[in-house]
Motif scaffolding. Structure first.
Motif, PDB file in Angstrom:
ATOM      1  N   ASP A 522       1.027  -1.468   0.491  1.00 49.62           N
ATOM      2  CA  ASP A 522      -0.184  -0.310  -0.168  1.00 49.62           C
ATOM      3  C   ASP A 522       1.372   1.354   0.024  1.00 49.62           C
ATOM      4  OD1 ASP A 522      -2.191  -2.201   0.849  1.00 49.62           O
ATOM      5  OD2 ASP A 522      -2.303  -1.894   2.303  1.00 49.62           O
ATOM      6  N   GLY A 523       0.409   2.476  -0.628  1.00 51.21           N
ATOM      7  CA  GLY A 523       1.496   3.684  -0.643  1.00 51.21           C
ATOM      8  C   GLY A 523       0.092   4.428  -1.145  1.00 51.21           C
ATOM      9  N   ILE A 524       0.657   5.866  -0.565  1.00 53.19           N
ATOM     10  CA  ILE A 524       0.018   7.350  -0.754  1.00 53.19           C
ATOM     11  C   ILE A 524       0.353   8.061  -1.209  1.00 53.19           C
ATOM     12  CG2 ILE A 524      -1.162   9.274   0.513  1.00 53.19           C
ATOM     13  CD1 ILE A 524      -1.666   7.123   2.987  1.00 53.19           C
ATOM     14  N   VAL A 525       0.471   9.039  -2.332  1.00 55.12           N
ATOM     15  CA  VAL A 525       0.990   9.746  -3.318  1.00 55.12           C
ATOM     16  C   VAL A 525      -0.244  11.264  -3.152  1.00 55.12           C
ATOM     17  CG1 VAL A 525       1.504  10.602  -5.811  1.00 55.12           C
ATOM     18  CG2 VAL A 525       1.420   8.329  -5.192  1.00 55.12           C
ATOM     19  N   ALA A 542       4.198  14.166  -2.053  1.00 55.47           N
ATOM     20  CA  ALA A 542       4.656  13.441  -1.428  1.00 55.47           C
ATOM     21  C   ALA A 542       4.677  11.794  -1.608  1.00 55.47           C
ATOM     22  CB  ALA A 542       4.524  14.075  -0.402  1.00 55.47           C
ATOM     23  N   VAL A 543       5.133  11.136  -1.529  1.00 55.48           N
ATOM     24  CA  VAL A 543       5.200   9.674  -0.802  1.00 55.48           C
ATOM     25  C   VAL A 543       5.148   8.292  -0.024  1.00 55.48           C
ATOM     26  CG1 VAL A 543       5.692   7.583  -2.424  1.00 55.48           C
ATOM     27  CG2 VAL A 543       5.875   9.508  -3.445  1.00 55.48           C
ATOM     28  N   LEU A 544       4.529   8.271   0.771  1.00 55.77           N
ATOM     29  CA  LEU A 544       4.102   7.478   1.580  1.00 55.77           C
ATOM     30  C   LEU A 544       4.051   6.089   1.464  1.00 55.77           C
ATOM     31  CD1 LEU A 544       3.490  10.979   2.744  1.00 55.77           C
ATOM     32  CD2 LEU A 544       2.064   9.659   4.106  1.00 55.77           C
ATOM     33  N   THR A 545       4.286   5.053   2.756  1.00 55.99           N
ATOM     34  CA  THR A 545       4.204   4.236   2.383  1.00 55.99           C
ATOM     35  C   THR A 545       4.703   3.398   3.739  1.00 55.99           C
ATOM     36  OG1 THR A 545       6.961   4.095   2.603  1.00 55.99           O
ATOM     37  CG2 THR A 545       5.896   3.415   0.183  1.00 55.99           C
ATOM     38  N   SER A 546       4.249   2.185   3.878  1.00 56.44           N
ATOM     39  CA  SER A 546       4.491   1.114   5.133  1.00 56.44           C
ATOM     40  C   SER A 546       5.208   1.994   6.515  1.00 56.44           C
ATOM     41  CB  SER A 546       3.773   0.218   5.504  1.00 56.44           C
ATOM     42  OG  SER A 546       5.053  -0.211   4.561  1.00 56.44           O
ATOM     43  N   SER A 547       5.982   2.004   5.930  1.00 53.45           N
ATOM     44  CA  SER A 547       7.725   1.652   7.171  1.00 53.45           C
ATOM     45  C   SER A 547       8.346   2.739   6.153  1.00 53.45           C
ATOM     46  CB  SER A 547       8.215   0.441   6.829  1.00 53.45           C
ATOM     47  OG  SER A 547       8.662   0.293   5.439  1.00 53.45           O
ATOM     48  N   GLN A 548       9.163   3.389   4.974  1.00 54.58           N
ATOM     49  CA  GLN A 548       9.928   4.111   5.069  1.00 54.58           C
ATOM     50  C   GLN A 548       9.618   5.971   5.791  1.00 54.58           C
ATOM     51  OE1 GLN A 548      12.883   3.568   3.950  1.00 54.58           O
ATOM     52  NE2 GLN A 548      12.189   1.144   4.157  1.00 54.58           N
ATOM     53  N   PRO A 549      10.227   6.597   5.629  1.00 51.37           N
ATOM     54  CA  PRO A 549      10.071   8.252   5.801  1.00 51.37           C
ATOM     55  C   PRO A 549       9.668   8.200   5.291  1.00 51.37           C
ATOM     56  CG  PRO A 549      12.520   7.317   6.455  1.00 51.37           C
ATOM     57  CD  PRO A 549      11.796   6.298   5.953  1.00 51.37           C
ATOM     58  N   PRO A 550       8.329   9.764   4.985  1.00 52.98           N
ATOM     59  CA  PRO A 550       8.213  10.752   3.986  1.00 52.98           C
ATOM     60  C   PRO A 550       8.836  11.311   2.360  1.00 52.98           C
ATOM     61  CG  PRO A 550       7.573  11.461   5.686  1.00 52.98           C
ATOM     62  CD  PRO A 550       8.058  10.019   5.872  1.00 52.98           C
ATOM     63  N   ARG A 551       8.925  10.355   1.340  1.00 51.56           N
ATOM     64  CA  ARG A 551       9.156  11.259   0.114  1.00 51.56           C
ATOM     65  C   ARG A 551       8.569  12.678  -0.179  1.00 51.56           C
ATOM     66  NH1 ARG A 551      10.360   8.618  -4.733  1.00 51.56           N
ATOM     67  NH2 ARG A 551       8.773   7.195  -4.081  1.00 51.56           N
ATOM     68  N   PRO A 595       8.180  11.231 -12.485  1.00 51.36           N
ATOM     69  CA  PRO A 595       8.995  11.804 -11.355  1.00 51.36           C
ATOM     70  C   PRO A 595       9.060  10.665  -9.934  1.00 51.36           C
ATOM     71  CG  PRO A 595       8.280  13.458 -12.406  1.00 51.36           C
ATOM     72  CD  PRO A 595       7.457  12.187 -13.357  1.00 51.36           C
ATOM     73  N   LEU A 596       8.113  10.468 -10.155  1.00 55.60           N
ATOM     74  CA  LEU A 596       7.818   9.801  -8.662  1.00 55.60           C
ATOM     75  C   LEU A 596       8.968   8.529  -8.244  1.00 55.60           C
ATOM     76  CD1 LEU A 596       3.289  10.522  -8.583  1.00 55.60           C
ATOM     77  CD2 LEU A 596       5.495  11.502  -7.401  1.00 55.60           C
ATOM     78  N   GLY A 597       8.875   7.757  -9.193  1.00 59.66           N
ATOM     79  CA  GLY A 597       9.994   6.444  -9.180  1.00 59.66           C
ATOM     80  C   GLY A 597       9.192   5.806  -8.780  1.00 59.66           C
ATOM     81  N   GLN A 598      10.041   4.878  -8.146  1.00 59.97           N
ATOM     82  CA  GLN A 598       9.261   3.239  -8.019  1.00 59.97           C
ATOM     83  C   GLN A 598       7.966   3.761  -6.687  1.00 59.97           C
ATOM     84  OE1 GLN A 598      10.513   0.646  -8.739  1.00 59.97           O
ATOM     85  NE2 GLN A 598       9.325  -0.745  -8.405  1.00 59.97           N
ATOM     86  N   LEU A 599       6.495   2.803  -6.623  1.00 58.70           N
ATOM     87  CA  LEU A 599       5.878   3.324  -5.845  1.00 58.70           C
ATOM     88  C   LEU A 599       4.955   1.687  -5.784  1.00 58.70           C
ATOM     89  CD1 LEU A 599       4.441   5.746  -8.480  1.00 58.70           C
ATOM     90  CD2 LEU A 599       4.660   6.557  -5.652  1.00 58.70           C
ATOM     91  N   PRO A 600       4.454   1.590  -4.386  1.00 62.43           N
ATOM     92  CA  PRO A 600       3.257   0.405  -4.339  1.00 62.43           C
ATOM     93  C   PRO A 600       2.047  -0.301  -5.208  1.00 62.43           C
ATOM     94  CG  PRO A 600       3.569   1.618  -1.948  1.00 62.43           C
ATOM     95  CD  PRO A 600       4.133   2.654  -3.522  1.00 62.43           C
ATOM     96  N   ASP A 601       2.156  -1.314  -5.708  1.00 62.25           N
ATOM     97  CA  ASP A 601       1.103  -2.150  -5.835  1.00 62.25           C
ATOM     98  C   ASP A 601      -0.845  -1.353  -5.967  1.00 62.25           C
ATOM     99  OD1 ASP A 601       2.702  -3.561  -7.280  1.00 62.25           O
ATOM    100  OD2 ASP A 601       1.861  -5.457  -6.216  1.00 62.25           O
ATOM    101  N   ASN A 602      -0.894  -1.154  -4.686  1.00 60.88           N
ATOM    102  CA  ASN A 602      -2.225  -0.783  -4.146  1.00 60.88           C
ATOM    103  C   ASN A 602      -2.211   1.560  -3.916  1.00 60.88           C
ATOM    104  OD1 ASN A 602      -2.766  -2.535  -4.637  1.00 60.88           O
ATOM    105  ND2 ASN A 602      -2.799  -3.393  -2.537  1.00 60.88           N
ATOM    106  N   LEU A 603      -2.253   2.304  -4.670  1.00 64.72           N
ATOM    107  CA  LEU A 603      -2.237   4.205  -3.992  1.00 64.72           C
ATOM    108  C   LEU A 603      -3.533   3.887  -3.964  1.00 64.72           C
ATOM    109  CD1 LEU A 603       0.304   4.038  -6.926  1.00 64.72           C
ATOM    110  CD2 LEU A 603       0.969   4.011  -4.930  1.00 64.72           C
TER     111      LEU A 603
END
Length: 868
Positions: A522-525, A542-551, A595-603
């Motif tokens: 899961d991820g949030i753009v 901003a890209v938010l994932t379950s465990s990494q700091p926000p980008r 420009p967002l790069g690698q993203l999770p499957d569920n956005l």
């Protein structure tokens, strides 16, 4: 305005009106009707029923005029004017003040109300630009203040104190405004003729009419006065008063000290508050004089009093000024203090906003938008400095920035979410309010028809202007008034029932809350739009994932204006089935997606108002395939607790599937009948309501408490040009308003709105979303499927059949949408499914792989449980 604040400003209004109602001539016989109306309006205001209070006063003033009680009418107008002033309705404030003066002529109130009218003109010129030209506005304000001062000898006592305090406060503010920094760089010859006269009068402290006798003519028309420049002798005197800026500020300081001494002698109940306002203004003068330490000291003293008396507006102004003072120090300590103060300021505004509803929210938010903008810029600056210094706190600073950015996003829309979830059931159980709702809706429907008839006859709003003092009823203006009355029903109900209490739905205070329940898939753009760049550069993501700091990613330099132009080209190309559409999508992807790069499957894509209407699923990725080929996508209007988690599978056993195909005033919709009947036939293993697939009325479907797994509605939509919550879905004998959904007891896990353009961008940036979508997500279902553009009817029928087939298997709307869209991407797979389902493939099915056919259907998520 919430109940506590209303009580506070009501005290000032009553005291001001009481003070002005006593003159040196002695009070004439009191009017029982006026006193009773003021008392009743006072009671309504204490309950927060602003619209009802204004209506009560308007009715009373007509009765007083009919009874020839001009003094009573003047008092009512004066009271109305003070209410309008506090509500920020400048034109109404001026008009009411003028009516108060006109009706007071010949009574003991004539002079004080004439002075009050002059002061109202000065205030409007200074704060609102009444004359729409800075020099002319200042000129008008100085003239109005001088005219008011000339009349002071004719009043005394509390009346004189109140009027003198207002006049001195406004005059001080005028001098502060005149003392601009660049003034010291100018010579008298550099000033225009009017500017020469303005500064000469201000510095000499003489009324403008001493220099320009024709000033009244000048201010009320475009005719220039005969004397438009100073004489050589006057120019010499003006030059001798240099440095002008410091002289103006010294005069402002002296005036401020005078008003402070005056306010100390006023009634004890308001003396402390008025003196605190004087100290806050004195702080502004010291800031202009460069004494920041003294300015901060004064501002803090004033703020303590405002906090003690719970005066929201004054406290916000003081906090705002304090923040700017700390920033002006231009030190590390100053920036830290400014950051602390601006956070206090935002939290205070947020708390106040919880007491508002409907159309009150956009105007309130707009009033304080500059504070959010400064906080946004300050927080972003702190984050960028933390990154430069490789600070370990950079992630925490970025989190603060994203939370601030989120507070600027779709505020009225998200406020409506909270209000309808909180109040829907109460309104729905309140018979009097419901009757009022129904009557007002019928009025709107009737006025809509009247407006359309006027348009058909070639009429425009300008055709209904006043002629020779007669008012011609305008269907355009009448419809606007009806909208406002509809809004006031809910606003007054909100104030009466909830006051300023906390709502059940708040904005998130940490990203941890937002990420709750998210998995590695899961991820949030989150898109962020710099508030100072409505049409310029300033987009971030901003890209938010379950465990990494926000980008945080700074997006390429494509303006929102350019993006909107590309979306317009895309829609035209879709309509023409042009191969150039893919190139346009590629340009949008280069700006927003690649420009967002690698993203999770569920956005979950968190939009900004400027990005509504972009079909993200159809944007080509680095592989050339559209986003939907590798991602499941849904949309949101802002951050919310647990919003990133996708795993919300549900069983689908009971459904409401209905539509409309014939209408009184809209084109027939035969495709709706085919769509609804095919769905009901395909899903016959489910329990399906209503008994009729094409009911004559839509409102009864949402009147009784029922729980559904999903609801599907296929019909025309009417998007109201003024008020989103007056948007509606059309049925043969009625319209299903957004308000009906907002108070409906019906609940579902999913609502599918098979109507055109219910997810398009509106022209109003504060209310850019369809009210149908807003109300549906708030009360009926937490997940809503709607459309970006007018859809192809045959393709839509096939799409919906494929979508619901996948929904029963996947048990999750985003996954089912992805299955349906991927099927359209591969026509051979779609044909295979149609064959297995015993459905005839339509002619031209091979063209269905184009985004025009499958991309307009989007899933938006709202409040998690939607009031269940």
């Amino acid at each position: 305005m919430n109940n506590r604040l209303m009580r506070k400003f009501l005290t000032i209004i009553l005291l001001t009106t009481m003070a002005l109602s006593v003159s040196s001539a002695g009070a004439q016989q009191k009017s029982e009707l006026a006193d009773r109306a003021l008392e009743e309006a006072n009671g309504l205001l204490r309950e927060g029923l602003t619209e009802q209070a204004k209506l009560k006063l308007k009715v009373a003033v007509e009765k007083l005029k009919a009874a020839k009680d001009m003094r009573g009418a003047a008092l009512i107008y004066q009271f109305l004017g003070q209410i309008y002033r506090e509500l920020g309705e400048t034109n109404n404030f001026i008009n009411a003040s003028f009516q108060a003066f006109i009706h007071a002529i010949g009574t003991d109130l004539e002079t004080p109300f004439e002075i009050a009218y002059s002061l109202s003109l000065a205030q409007a010129s200074l704060y609102e630009g009444l004359l729409h030209s800075p020099t002319k506005d200042f000129f008008g304000a100085l003239h109005a203040l001088s005219r008011a001062r000339e009349k002071f000898l004719k009043v005394s006592g509390q009346t004189l104190q109140s009027l003198q305090s207002q006049e001195l406060t406004l005059r001080t503010h005028l001098y502060i405004r005149l003392a601009v920094p660049q003034l010291d760089k100018l010579n008298a010859e550099d000033l225009s003729g009017l500017e020469q006269i303005l500064f000469y009068c201000a510095l000499q402290q003489i009324p403008p009419k001493r220099v320009v006798p024709e000033i009244e003519q000048f201010l009320t028309s475009n005719t220039m006065p005969l004397q438009t420049r100073l004489t050589p002798e006057q120019l010499v005197l003006l030059g001798q008063r240099r440095p002008w800026r410091r002289r103006l500020l010294e005069i402002a300081l002296k005036l401020n000290e005078e008003v402070t001494e005056l306010d100390r002698k006023r009634q004890a109940s308001i003396a402390g508050i008025e003196v605190a306002k004087d100290l806050s203004q004195r702080s502004d003068i010291y800031q202009e004089l460069g004494d920041l330490a003294k300015a901060i000291e004064m501002k803090k003293k004033a703020l303590d009093v405002f906090n003690q008396h719970d005066l929201f507006d004054d406290a916000v102004i003081a906090l705002d000024g304090l923040c700017q003072l700390y920033l002006a120090q231009n030190t590390t300590e100053g920036y830290v203090e400014a950051f602390s103060v601006t956070n206090q300021l935002i939290m205070r505004i947020e708390r106040q906003m919880r007491g508002l509803v409907g159309q009150s929210v956009p105007s309130f938010f707009k009033k304080y938008e500059s504070i959010y903008m400064r906080t946004f810029a300050l927080t972003l600056n702190l984050y960028q400095k933390a990154v430069e210094k490789k600070s370990p706190h950079s992630s925490a600073t970025l989190e603060s920035f994203l939370l601030i950015a989120d507070r600027m996003n779709f505020r009225p829309v998200r406020r409506d979410f909270a209000i309808y979830q909180e109040l829907g059931s109460e309104v729905g159980a309140h018979p009097e309010t419901l009757r009022h709702f129904e009557a007002q809706k019928q009025k709107i429907v009737s006025l809509r028809e009247e407006r359309e008839r006027a348009k058909e006859n070639g009429k425009v709003p300008a055709d209904y202007r006043k002629v020779d003092g007669l008012i011609v009823d305008s269907p355009f203006e009448s419809l606007k008034s009806a909208h406002q009355e509809l809004i006031s029903i809910l606003e007054d109900f909100k104030r009466l029932k909830v006051g300023s209490a906390e709502t059940s739905v708040g904005l998130p205070t940490s990203l941890a809350v937002v990420r709750q329940g998210m998995t590695s898939s899961d991820g949030i753009v989150m898109y962020v739009q710099a508030p100072w760049a409505q049409d310029e550069d300033g987009l971030m993501a901003a890209v938010l994932t379950s465990s990494q700091p926000p980008r945080l990613i700074m997006l390429p330099d494509m303006t929102l204006k350019s993006l909107r132009a590309l979306v317009g080209e895309m829609l035209e190309q879709f309509d023409l089935e042009s191969p150039e559409a893919q190139q346009t999508l590629a340009k949008i992807a280069a700006a927003l997606w690649l420009p967002l790069g690698q993203l999770p499957d569920n956005l979950t894509v968190v939009l900004t108002p400027g990005l509504i209407g972009i079909p993200f699923e159809s944007l080509p990725t680095a592989t050339g395939k559209p986003v939907i080929a590798s991602h499941k996508v849904r949309y949101a209007f802002g951050l919310a607790p647990g919003m990133g988690a996708f795993d919300r599978k549900a069983e689908y056993r009971r459904a409401l599937i209905a539509g409309a195909s014939s209408f009184k005033d809209l084109p027939a919709l035969p495709s709706s009948k085919a769509e609804v009947e095919s769905l009901r036939g395909r899903l016959r293993t489910l329990t399906i309501d209503p008994q009729e697939a094409l009911p004559s009325a839509g409102l009864p479907l949402f009147k009784q408490r029922m729980d559904y797994d999903f609801i599907h509605l296929s019909t025309h939509s009417r998007l109201d040009s003024d008020v989103p919550m007056a948007d509606s879905l059309a049925f043969p004998t009625d319209d299903l308003f957004a308000y009906d959904l907002a108070i409906s007891p019906v609940r579902a896990n999913l609502l599918v709105l098979s109507s055109c353009e219910l997810f398009r961008q509106r022209r109003d940036n504060f209310n850019p979303v369809s009210g149908i979508t807003t109300a549906a997500m708030a009360r009926v279902a937490p997940q809503v499927v709607s459309t970006l553009w007018p859809v192809n009817s045959v393709a839509t029928q096939i799409f919906m059949l494929r979508f619901y087939d996948a929904l029963l298997t996947e048990r999750e709307p985003a996954a089912a949408l992805a299955v349906a869209k991927r099927s359209f991407l591969e026509p051979a797979r779609l044909e295979e499914w149609l064959k297995s389902a015993s459905i005839s493939a339509p002619i031209g099915i091979r063209s269905y792989k184009e985004p025009y056919y499958w991309a307009p259907f989007v899933l938006t998520i709202g409040i998690a449980e939607a009031g269940r």
